[in-house]
Structures are given as structure tokens and as C-alpha cells.
Design an enzyme around this catalytic site. Structure first.
Site, PDB file in Angstrom:
ATOM      1  N   LYS A   1       8.609 -16.927 -11.165  1.00 46.84           N
ATOM      2  CA  LYS A   1       7.965 -15.751 -11.724  1.00 46.84           C
ATOM      3  C   LYS A   1       6.738 -16.118 -12.449  1.00 46.84           C
ATOM      4  O   LYS A   1       6.841 -17.442 -13.218  1.00 46.84           O
ATOM      5  CB  LYS A   1       8.954 -15.005 -12.507  1.00 46.84           C
ATOM      6  CG  LYS A   1       8.056 -13.905 -13.187  1.00 46.84           C
ATOM      7  CD  LYS A   1       9.253 -13.254 -14.112  1.00 46.84           C
ATOM      8  CE  LYS A   1       8.249 -11.817 -14.852  1.00 46.84           C
ATOM      9  NZ  LYS A   1       9.032 -11.174 -15.953  1.00 46.84           N
TER      10      LYS A   1
ATOM     11  N   LYS B   1     -13.830   0.226  15.130  1.00 49.98           N
ATOM     12  CA  LYS B   1     -12.617  -0.617  15.260  1.00 49.98           C
ATOM     13  C   LYS B   1     -12.018  -0.352  16.503  1.00 49.98           C
ATOM     14  O   LYS B   1     -11.632  -1.330  17.368  1.00 49.98           O
ATOM     15  CB  LYS B   1     -11.508   0.147  14.397  1.00 49.98           C
ATOM     16  CG  LYS B   1     -11.624  -0.411  12.842  1.00 49.98           C
ATOM     17  CD  LYS B   1     -10.661   0.264  11.977  1.00 49.98           C
ATOM     18  CE  LYS B   1     -11.054  -0.264  10.455  1.00 49.98           C
ATOM     19  NZ  LYS B   1     -10.490   0.490   9.577  1.00 49.98           N
TER      20      LYS B   1
ATOM     21  N   PHE C   1      -4.806   3.181  14.535  1.00 53.47           N
ATOM     22  CA  PHE C   1      -5.163   4.284  13.601  1.00 53.47           C
ATOM     23  C   PHE C   1      -6.231   3.548  12.759  1.00 53.47           C
ATOM     24  O   PHE C   1      -6.166   2.502  12.639  1.00 53.47           O
ATOM     25  CB  PHE C   1      -3.885   4.395  12.839  1.00 53.47           C
ATOM     26  CG  PHE C   1      -3.063   5.635  13.275  1.00 53.47           C
ATOM     27  CD1 PHE C   1      -2.486   5.745  14.501  1.00 53.47           C
ATOM     28  CD2 PHE C   1      -3.178   6.959  12.529  1.00 53.47           C
ATOM     29  CE1 PHE C   1      -1.438   6.958  14.833  1.00 53.47           C
ATOM     30  CE2 PHE C   1      -2.216   8.152  12.954  1.00 53.47           C
ATOM     31  CZ  PHE C   1      -1.564   7.997  14.098  1.00 53.47           C
TER      32      PHE C   1
ATOM     33  N   ASN D   1       0.879  -1.200  -0.150  1.00 50.70           N
ATOM     34  CA  ASN D   1      -0.116  -0.057  -0.012  1.00 50.70           C
ATOM     35  C   ASN D   1       0.818   1.185   0.095  1.00 50.70           C
ATOM     36  O   ASN D   1       2.039   1.200  -0.124  1.00 50.70           O
ATOM     37  CB  ASN D   1      -0.877  -0.014   1.261  1.00 50.70           C
ATOM     38  CG  ASN D   1      -0.062  -0.294   2.406  1.00 50.70           C
ATOM     39  OD1 ASN D   1       0.551   0.691   2.820  1.00 50.70           O
ATOM     40  ND2 ASN D   1      -0.267  -1.153   3.324  1.00 50.70           N
TER      41      ASN D   1
ATOM     42  N   ASP E   1      -4.518  -6.666   4.961  1.00 50.43           N
ATOM     43  CA  ASP E   1      -5.362  -7.593   5.533  1.00 50.43           C
ATOM     44  C   ASP E   1      -5.541  -8.788   5.015  1.00 50.43           C
ATOM     45  O   ASP E   1      -5.632  -9.840   5.778  1.00 50.43           O
ATOM     46  CB  ASP E   1      -7.067  -6.974   5.374  1.00 50.43           C
ATOM     47  CG  ASP E   1      -7.051  -5.794   6.397  1.00 50.43           C
ATOM     48  OD1 ASP E   1      -6.735  -5.753   7.444  1.00 50.43           O
ATOM     49  OD2 ASP E   1      -7.664  -4.756   5.865  1.00 50.43           O
TER      50      ASP E   1
ATOM     51  N   LYS F   1     -11.257  -3.871  18.640  1.00 43.23           N
ATOM     52  CA  LYS F   1      -9.862  -4.244  18.820  1.00 43.23           C
ATOM     53  C   LYS F   1      -9.481  -4.074  20.091  1.00 43.23           C
ATOM     54  O   LYS F   1      -8.368  -3.959  20.549  1.00 43.23           O
ATOM     55  CB  LYS F   1      -9.148  -3.643  17.706  1.00 43.23           C
ATOM     56  CG  LYS F   1      -9.365  -4.059  16.478  1.00 43.23           C
ATOM     57  CD  LYS F   1      -8.413  -3.580  15.443  1.00 43.23           C
ATOM     58  CE  LYS F   1      -8.868  -3.937  14.095  1.00 43.23           C
ATOM     59  NZ  LYS F   1      -7.746  -3.819  12.841  1.00 43.23           N
TER      60      LYS F   1
HETATM   61  O1  PMT Z   1       2.754   5.978   6.343  1.00 47.14           O
HETATM   62  P1  PMT Z   1       2.243   7.469   5.983  1.00 47.14           P
HETATM   63  O2  PMT Z   1       2.485   7.623   4.442  1.00 47.14           O
HETATM   64  O3  PMT Z   1       2.750   8.505   6.746  1.00 47.14           O
HETATM   65  O4  PMT Z   1       0.531   7.259   6.210  1.00 47.14           O
HETATM   66  C1  PMT Z   1       0.137   7.426   7.618  1.00 47.14           C
HETATM   67  C2  PMT Z   1      -1.317   6.169   7.493  1.00 47.14           C
HETATM   68  C3  PMT Z   1      -2.310   6.924   6.713  1.00 47.14           C
HETATM   69  C4  PMT Z   1      -0.723   5.012   7.123  1.00 47.14           C
HETATM   70  C5  PMT Z   1      -1.578   6.125   8.922  1.00 47.14           C
HETATM   71  O5  PMT Z   1      -1.945   7.604   9.506  1.00 47.14           O
HETATM   72  C6  PMT Z   1      -2.793   5.346   9.164  1.00 47.14           C
HETATM   73  O6  PMT Z   1      -4.058   5.673   9.193  1.00 47.14           O
HETATM   74  N1  PMT Z   1      -2.542   4.069   9.650  1.00 47.14           N
HETATM   75  C7  PMT Z   1      -3.292   2.862   9.730  1.00 47.14           C
HETATM   76  C8  PMT Z   1      -3.701   2.173   8.544  1.00 47.14           C
HETATM   77  C9  PMT Z   1      -4.432   1.109   8.393  1.00 47.14           C
HETATM   78  O7  PMT Z   1      -3.961  -0.037   8.276  1.00 47.14           O
HETATM   79  O8  PMT Z   1      -5.741   1.397   8.912  1.00 47.14           O
HETATM   80  P2  PMT Z   1      -6.992   0.309   8.987  1.00 47.14           P
HETATM   81  O9  PMT Z   1      -8.234   1.044   9.321  1.00 47.14           O
HETATM   82  O10 PMT Z   1      -6.764  -0.596   7.773  1.00 47.14           O
HETATM   83  O11 PMT Z   1      -6.193  -0.484  10.375  1.00 47.14           O
HETATM   84  C10 PMT Z   1      -6.999  -0.352  11.647  1.00 47.14           C
HETATM   85  C11 PMT Z   1      -5.828  -0.460  12.479  1.00 47.14           C
HETATM   86  O12 PMT Z   1      -5.479  -1.992  12.477  1.00 47.14           O
HETATM   87  C12 PMT Z   1      -4.513   0.155  12.215  1.00 47.14           C
HETATM   88  O13 PMT Z   1      -3.745   0.563  13.455  1.00 47.14           O
HETATM   89  C13 PMT Z   1      -3.463  -1.159  11.650  1.00 47.14           C
HETATM   90  O14 PMT Z   1      -2.015  -0.910  11.993  1.00 47.14           O
HETATM   91  C14 PMT Z   1      -4.094  -2.323  12.304  1.00 47.14           C
HETATM   92  N2  PMT Z   1      -4.328  -3.584  11.539  1.00 47.14           N
HETATM   93  C15 PMT Z   1      -4.892  -3.586  10.474  1.00 47.14           C
HETATM   94  C16 PMT Z   1      -4.765  -4.929   9.699  1.00 47.14           C
HETATM   95  C17 PMT Z   1      -4.290  -6.087  10.382  1.00 47.14           C
HETATM   96  N3  PMT Z   1      -4.033  -7.256   9.779  1.00 47.14           N
HETATM   97  N4  PMT Z   1      -3.549  -5.664  11.497  1.00 47.14           N
HETATM   98  C18 PMT Z   1      -3.427  -4.607  12.287  1.00 47.14           C
HETATM   99  O15 PMT Z   1      -2.801  -4.558  13.145  1.00 47.14           O
END
Ligand code: PMT
Length: 399
Positions: free
Chosen positions: A287, A338, A324, A208, A277, A342
Site C-alpha cells: 500500500k 473510431k 461503442f 470507470n 486506455d 478500428k
Molecule cells: O455499462 P453501462 O453502465 O450500461 O454503460 C454503458 C456504456 C456507456 C459503458 C456503453 O454504452 C459504452 O459506451 N461503452 C463503450 C465505452 C468506451 O470505452 O468507449 P470508448 O469510446 O472509450 O471506446 C471505443 C470502443 O473501443 C469501445 O467499444 C471500447 O470497448 C473499445 N476499447 C477502448 C479502449 C481499449 N483499450 N480497448 C477497447 O477495446
């Protein structure tokens, strides 16, 4: 941010690295500091006073008797100072400062400074390693002054070794750290940042747009506030933050392993990483070749572990967990869901998809939601500032 509106004394002594003090002055001024430069006679043989005067917009102090409008200007400057930096600091000035000798404008002013002082030694390696110089540095450090170790490399005298003045951005960073209240002392902070990368075959992957900027800003802010920081980072093009233990990972599984391995000792966990995810169910070892008569190609995907959810299930009541949420719509609703699912203490929600917020940007617009139902809007500002505000709230909520 910490140097804005601060009165800073920049002492420049006679070394070849005096030219780097010009860039340091520029960085301090750009950050909003009021800087007065104090030069020794020898420093003026390397860089002219005018350069510092023009850039600082203040008179340079170099002579206690002829240069100043007031006979006690050095005392006024010392009293007003919020910090003093000597960069570069020669062996001669270090010796004078260590023994309280006051025979020029710089050493005399420094005797009256009560604010934090940072000494940045810069000289030939043998001089730097000389037992007398080291003893003098020890005296200053024991007295509570900050000593910034010189870098190693090829010096002006062609010697290879320690003695080079660190780059101006690094000195600036450490001055900011020196001026930051240490409200995270004794706390272990575990941060994740950047993207994860999941292989499709040896040449292709799913990932991503995360640059790591937001997570690294949080790690840097926590370190400056005295926290012991571990940063689990996906692949990014950012320099490792100073004094932070960085653990590099690629996949979600690797990130999960490292986060869980470091979880028990952490007081604060902030999960900024953008984690995949799903990952390819069956990554190929060779490949995948283009098929001449196949237009569509499907890749079977399987779920990755939800690291944050796992941490939420395992965390103790003393640990503070921040997640986040990166959303393109329904920010509040999705973020609150979330936080609940979580078991988070706080969630930082940011809208992604615009050029000045979320992924890759230097700025971010974030809304913080807390377990007690309250929330806080952070306007569009630099990620470094977002990081500091976020940590303010963590500290407040932890009591
Ligand atoms: O890195 P930058 O370019 O500065 O950008 C910052 C950012 C946009 C990446 C950051 O501000 C941000 O939003 N990070 C969270 C991105 C994310 O994966 O969001 P989510 O809504 O999909 O996940 C929610 C939370 O679960 C996050 O804290 C994530 O780390 C966590 N997660 C998600 C999926 C997974 N399999 N395991 C996780 O721990």
C-alpha cells in the site's frame, strides 16, 4: 417487450407454489400482456380466484359448465392464445396433458392450444424424479412444448432437492425467450461488458462508471434470439444472463486475452465494455503510504492494448464487428473516427455524462453509424430495447 399485447393463458394447478403465479401474472400484466388465468379445483385451495381475477382484469376460467358466458369460451381462449404457461404444473396435470386427457377447464383448453406452451413442474423431489413423471415430461417435450426445469433447494415438504418453482422473474424471462423469433440461431455472438479495473496498489485502482447494464442487455437479447453467446465481463453487480457463457475478467490485458481467445469462432463481436486506455506503469505490491510533507502525488501511466482495434485488424470478412463510443462531445465526429480507425462494421455512439443515458442508467440514447455511411437514431429508451434494435440492425446489415 415480446409479451406486449399478447394473449397469454396462465394455468395454475394445485401446488404450494401457486402463490408465485400471482407475481408472474403481475409481471406479465406490467409488460402489457392480456392474461387469462385458468385454475384447477385444487389450485383454488391454495390461492383464491379473486386475486387472479382482480390482477388479470379478466374472468378466471375454472369450470367449463358454470363459470363462463359462452359454452365454448375455452375454445375461444385457446384459439386466441399467443402462448400458454402452466405454473406451477403438478404431476397430475402433467400426466393428463401428456396423454390428452381433458377432464377439467385447464386440460380441455390446453388440448385446443396451438401456440407455444411452457410447463413449469413443481413438486416433491421424489415425485419429480419418478420415472412416470419424467416420462410424461419427455412426451410433452418431444411434442414441442417447453419444459422449464424446477430449481433445487428446500421444498415445502422439507425435502432438499429439485422441485421448487423457479422465481417469477425467471419464468417471465423464459416466456419472453419462448416468444422471441430465433433469428440468431447458429450464430456465435461475443460480447464484452462492464468496466476494467487497473491496480495502483493492493487497495486502490483505476476504473470507470460502467455498470455492465448495456452489455448485459445485448447478451440477453442475443441469447433470446437463439444466439450462442459468450460474455466477457469486467466486475459488475449483475446476475449472469441465462444460457450465456460468462467469463469474468478485471484488467484490460485479461479482457484482451479472453476476447482474442474467443474471436475465431465468433460471427458477431459487440464490444460494449468501457476499457481503461491507460494503466499504472508500476503498480505497487504494498500500500502506498501517505507522505506527511508531500502535497502532490503523480502516478506514471502506460498505454493499455486497444482490444477493439486489434480485433478490427484480425477479423475476417464474414465477421461483423460492432464498437461503442462513449463521448461527452462531438459524438458523430468522434464515433466516425473510431469506426474508421478500428475497422468496424458499425459503431453505437452514446453521449455520457447525463443521468438517463450512458453509464449506470437503465435507459440509453444511441446513434448507430454504419460502414456504408448510413445512420440510425435510437431515442431515449430502456437498454433492453436499445439492445434489440441494435441486433435488428446487425442482422439486417449481415444480410
Ligand atoms: O455499462 P453501462 O453502465 O450500461 O454503460 C454503458 C456504456 C456507456 C459503458 C456503453 O454504452 C459504452 O459506451 N461503452 C463503450 C465505452 C468506451 O470505452 O468507449 P470508448 O469510446 O472509450 O471506446 C471505443 C470502443 O473501443 C469501445 O467499444 C471500447 O470497448 C473499445 N476499447 C477502448 C479502449 C481499449 N483499450 N480497448 C477497447 O477495446
Amino acid at each position: 417487450m415480446r409479451v406486449k399485447d399478447k394473449h397469454i393463458l396462465l394455468g395454475v394447478t394445485g401446488g404450494i407454489a401457486a402463490y408465485k403465479a400471482v407475481e408472474l401474472l403481475r409481471l406479465l400484466k406490467k409488460a402489457g400482456a392480456d392474461v387469462t388465468v385458468i385454475m384447477t379445483d385444487n389450485a383454488q385451495k391454495f390461492v383464491g380466484k379473486t386475486t387472479f381475477e382482480v390482477l388479470s382484469e379478466n374472468q378466471v376460467l375454472s369450470d367449463l359448465y358454470f363459470d363462463t358466458e359462452s359454452s365454448v369460451k375455452h375454445i375461444d381462449l385457446a384459439t386466441r392464445a399467443d402462448a400458454a404457461i402452466i405454473a406451477p404444473a403438478t404431476a397430475n396435470t402433467i400426466a393428463k396433458l401428456a396423454h390428452g386427457i381433458a377432464d377439467d377447464a385447464l386440460s380441455t383448453t390446453l388440448l385446443a392450444v396451438t401456440a407455444p406452451v411452457m410447463i413449469c413442474p413443481s413438486m416433491n423431489t421424489d415425485m419429480y424424479q419418478n420415472i412416470r413423471v419424467q416420462r410424461n415430461l419427455d412426451i410433452l417435450e418431444t411434442d414441442g412444448w417447453h419444459i422449464l426445469d424446477p430449481d433445487a433447494g428446500v421444498l415445502a415438504c422439507k425435502t432438499v432437492g429439485a422441485g421448487r418453482l423457479p422465481e417469477p422473474w425467471f419464468i417471465f424471462d423464459r416466456v419472453e425467450a419462448m416468444l422471441t423469433p430465433k433469428d440468431l440461431t447458429g450464430k456465435k455472438v461475443l460480447v464484452s461488458a462492464g468496466p476494467t479495473v487497473e491496480a495502483i496498489d493492493p487497495v486502490r485502482f483505476i476504473s470507470n462508471h460502467s455498470s455492465g447494464k448495456m452489455g448485459y442487455a445485448i447478451a440477453r437479447a442475443a441469447e433470446k434470439r437463439g444466439g450462442q453467446v459468450t460474455l466477457v465481463s469486467g466486475p459488475v453487480a449483475l446476475a449472469p444472463p441465462v444460457n450465456v457463457e460468462r467469463i469474468d475478467v478485471e484488467t484490460c490485458e485479461q479482457m484482451a486475452d479472453q476476447m482474442l481467445a474467443n474471436l475465431e469462432s465468433a460471427d458477431i463481436i459487440i464490444k460494449v465494455a468501457a476499457v481503461a486506455d491507460y494503466k499504472p506503469l508500476d503498480p505497487k505490491t504494498s500500500k502506498i503510504k501517505k507522505q506527511d510533507n508531500t502535497k502532490d502525488l503523480s502516478i506514471a501511466m502506460t498505454e493499455n492494448p486497444d482490444i477493439l482495434k486489434r480485433i478490427g485488424q484480425n477479423k475476417t470478412s464474414d465477421q461483423f464487428l460492432v464498437g461503442f463510443a462513449a463521448e461527452t462531445d462531438d459524438l458523430e465526429k468522434n464515433a466516425l473516427l473510431k469506426m474508421e480507425k478500428k475497422n468496424l462494421d458499425m459503431i453505437a455512439a452514446n453521449l455520457v455524462g447525463s443521468s438517463d443515458s450512458g453509464f449506470k442508467a437503465d435507459t440509453n440514447k444511441v446513434k448507430l453509424f454504419f460502414r456504408d455511411g448510413s445512420s440510425f437514431d435510437i431515442p431515449l429508451i430502456e437498454k433492453d430495447k436499445v439492445a434489440d434494435i441494435l441486433i435488428d440492425h446487425v442482422i439486417e446489415k449481415m444480410g
